[in-house]
Motif scaffolding. Structure first.
Motif, short mmCIF file in Angstrom:
data_model
loop_
_atom_site.label_atom_id
_atom_site.label_comp_id
_atom_site.label_asym_id
_atom_site.label_seq_id
_atom_site.Cartn_x
_atom_site.Cartn_y
_atom_site.Cartn_z
N GLN A 71 0.32 -16.76 -2.41
CA GLN A 71 -0.72 -16.98 -3.41
C GLN A 71 -0.09 -16.96 -4.80
O GLN A 71 0.75 -16.13 -5.10
CB GLN A 71 -1.80 -15.90 -3.32
CG GLN A 71 -2.83 -16.01 -4.43
CD GLN A 71 -4.09 -15.23 -4.14
OE1 GLN A 71 -5.06 -15.79 -3.65
NE2 GLN A 71 -4.09 -13.95 -4.43
N THR A 275 -9.33 -16.54 -2.27
CA THR A 275 -8.24 -17.52 -2.29
C THR A 275 -7.13 -17.11 -1.33
O THR A 275 -6.57 -17.95 -0.60
CB THR A 275 -7.67 -17.65 -3.71
OG1 THR A 275 -8.69 -18.16 -4.58
CG2 THR A 275 -6.48 -18.60 -3.74
N ILE A 317 -6.57 -21.22 -6.48
CA ILE A 317 -6.45 -22.02 -5.26
C ILE A 317 -5.65 -23.29 -5.49
O ILE A 317 -4.90 -23.73 -4.60
CB ILE A 317 -7.86 -22.35 -4.69
CG1 ILE A 317 -7.74 -22.99 -3.30
CG2 ILE A 317 -8.63 -23.25 -5.64
CD1 ILE A 317 -7.10 -22.11 -2.27
#
Length: 520
Positions: A71, A275, A317
């Protein structure tokens, strides 16, 4: 090849993939970081530096501590919109303190292990969110790609406004002299990204397609001297840093400021953890998300952002999916993208100023389209129409309002479906030659106790009864206890009960074993 050679080659491959992926994420992060700082209400002369410092913190600090290795964190839509509201309500000088409070709240929430709450999200909701965000990015950045300002910026229903004004943007790019060069560079960038991704020789495909697209387009614009908007990179990074003043710190006594920090913590935390769940579904290389650790990492990053007076960070995202799609393998790709931001802004700001804004916007247009997975919708429609409805509702609400409202609608519909499934119960009784066949259908929960008890008690006290459990989706302890007790009462009256235990699985069989001694 020896095992040591295989390990060395494997390490080299991961390192190569991470470095190349980090460059792609860096290119995606540039326009997002700077554009969101303007959305949040920072002055134009400082907006680029504010967004880029946040991006560096999200990459390096949060990346090092993150519980979700792939991420990528930085300035995000939801948090930026909230900051814009706080600027109006509290003033720009209070934003650093609010962000600091939000980071502290996130650290405490992670320490109290609240993170996994956000794990219970259906794939339909996640994909609906991604598709909605993808369409919004496409709609807004298409305007930027022709050197225009998205007309929906800062307005209610801004995404819808950007969408229906797309034909106007196309017309400007085709017919108006001040927009045509940018449209040409943007189109060239998209063609190059697509062509490189699909047709480049295998030995060269390791070079990221967005890097090729931006580099060639920048060279094209420079060679022909096109009049374009270029990245407004600041000459001095430290213009973005504003440490909290004593007057701002004294405002910590205001309840409204704490409520603002709490709401920002929730919004940024929800964006990050949802996310992270989406990224887990997209990748197979890295470890699954450790939610509490991720929440603490986001909190530490936001505390630092608050001290420096820059935008809050959360999982993004667009950057994260770009990282996965570009082949990122470990957290190194996330960290390096933050390093590249720092290196370029500190040492090579002149290079950034050579990059056309239209080219970076084209990268985001392409990324936005990639987030809309039509194939997933077709599969979902064929498998589960209700989940397809959750997808559609989430998608439409994200586009029409904002990400958090879309998620709230999707979660609400998922919960409603769950409640409906667990409240749906019926009994089918069929009498044949003095024997009663009773089929239980749906979810046998405590809510169904009155119906179940009434139907069983209506049968003759000496009846021969067979209860079919194979059509149950769930049965809880209360209903099991009722069946076991009724079996004892029926046998005491000369009746007989046969329970179809073997049709149940897992938990049902385990409960049968515990209930059998009491029934004997």
């Amino acid at each position: 090849m020896s095992s040591a050679d295989v390990r060395r080659e494997s390490v080299f491959v991961r390192l190569r993939d991470d470095v190349l992926a980090s460059i792609v994420v860096f290119l995606v992060a540039l326009p997002l970081s700077m554009g969101l700082a303007l959305v949040a209400g920072y002055p134009f002369e400082n907006a680029a530096a504010v967004g880029l410092v946040s991006g560096a913190i999200g990459g390096i600090v949060v990346g090092l501590l993150s519980g979700s290795p792939l991420q990528v964190s930085g300035a995000a839509n939801g948090a930026a919109v909230m900051v814009a509201v706080f600027v109006k309500d509290f003033g720009l000088e209070a934003i650093g303190v609010i962000v600091l409070v939000s980071g502290l709240v996130q650290v405490v929430a992670g320490a109290l292990r609240f993170g996994p709450i956000f794990r219970a999200v259906s794939p339909a909701l996640i994909q609906g969110m991604l598709a909605g965000i993808g369409l919004l990015i496409f709609a807004s950045q298409f305007h930027v790609m022709v050197d225009d300002i998205p007309p929906g910026t800062g307005r209610e229903f801004g995404g819808i406004i950007n969408l229906y004004s797309l034909p106007e943007a196309m017309w400007k790019g085709l017919t108006m002299e001040e927009h045509r060069p940018a449209a040409l560079v943007g189109l060239l960038t998209i063609i190059l990204i697509f062509a490189w991704s699909e047709f480049a020789p295998k030995r060269l495909r390791a070079l990221p397609a967005p890097l090729i697209g931006v580099a060639v387009s920048a060279g094209f614009a420079w060679y022909f001297g096109l009049g374009l908007k270029y990245v407004p990179a600041p000459d001095d990074l430290f213009t973005a840093i504003t440490l909290p003043t004593s007057a701002a710190l004294l405002r910590l006594g205001e309840g409204g400021l704490w409520m603002a920090g709490l709401s920002l913590a929730f919004v940024a935390g929800a964006e990050s953890l949802i996310t992270a769940t989406a990224i887990d579904a997209m990748q197979r290389h890295a470890a699954r998300t450790r939610y509490n650790r991720e929440l603490v990492a986001q909190g530490v990053g936001n505390m630092l952002c608050g001290v420096l007076g820059v935008l809050p960070v959360s999982g993004v995202i667009v950057r994260s999916s770009a990282n996965v799609q570009a082949g990122g393998r470990t957290r190194l790709s996330t960290i390096l993208h933050g390093v590249w931001i720092l290196v370029f802004i500190l040492l090579l700001p002149g290079v950034l100023k050579l990059i056309p804004v239209a080219s970076l916007a084209a990268v985001l247009v392409y990324a936005g389209v990639k987030l809309i997975r039509i194939g997933f919708v077709k599969i979902l429609w064929g498998q589960d129409r209700v989940e397809a409805g959750v997808y559609a509702a989430t998608f439409v609400t994200v586009v029409a309002t904002d990400v958090l409202t879309g998620l709230a609608v999707g979660v609400g519909l998922s919960v409603a479906r769950l409640l409906y499934s667990f409240s749906r119960f019926e009994m089918q009784v069929d009498e044949r030659e003095g024997r009663f066949d009773v089929a239980l259908v749906g979810a046998a929960t405590f809510i169904a106790l009155p119906t179940l008890a009434g139907a069983l008690e209506a049968l003759p006290s000496d009846a021969r009864v067979h209860v079919d459990l194979s059509r149950l989706s769930f049965i809880d302890h209360a209903c099991l206890d009722l069946l076991v007790n009724w079996e004892q009462q029926l046998e005491a009256s000369g009746g007989e009960l046969a329970l179809d235990w073997e049709s149940l699985h897992g938990l049902f069989n385990e409960r049968r074993l515990r209930a059998t001694p009491a029934a004997s």
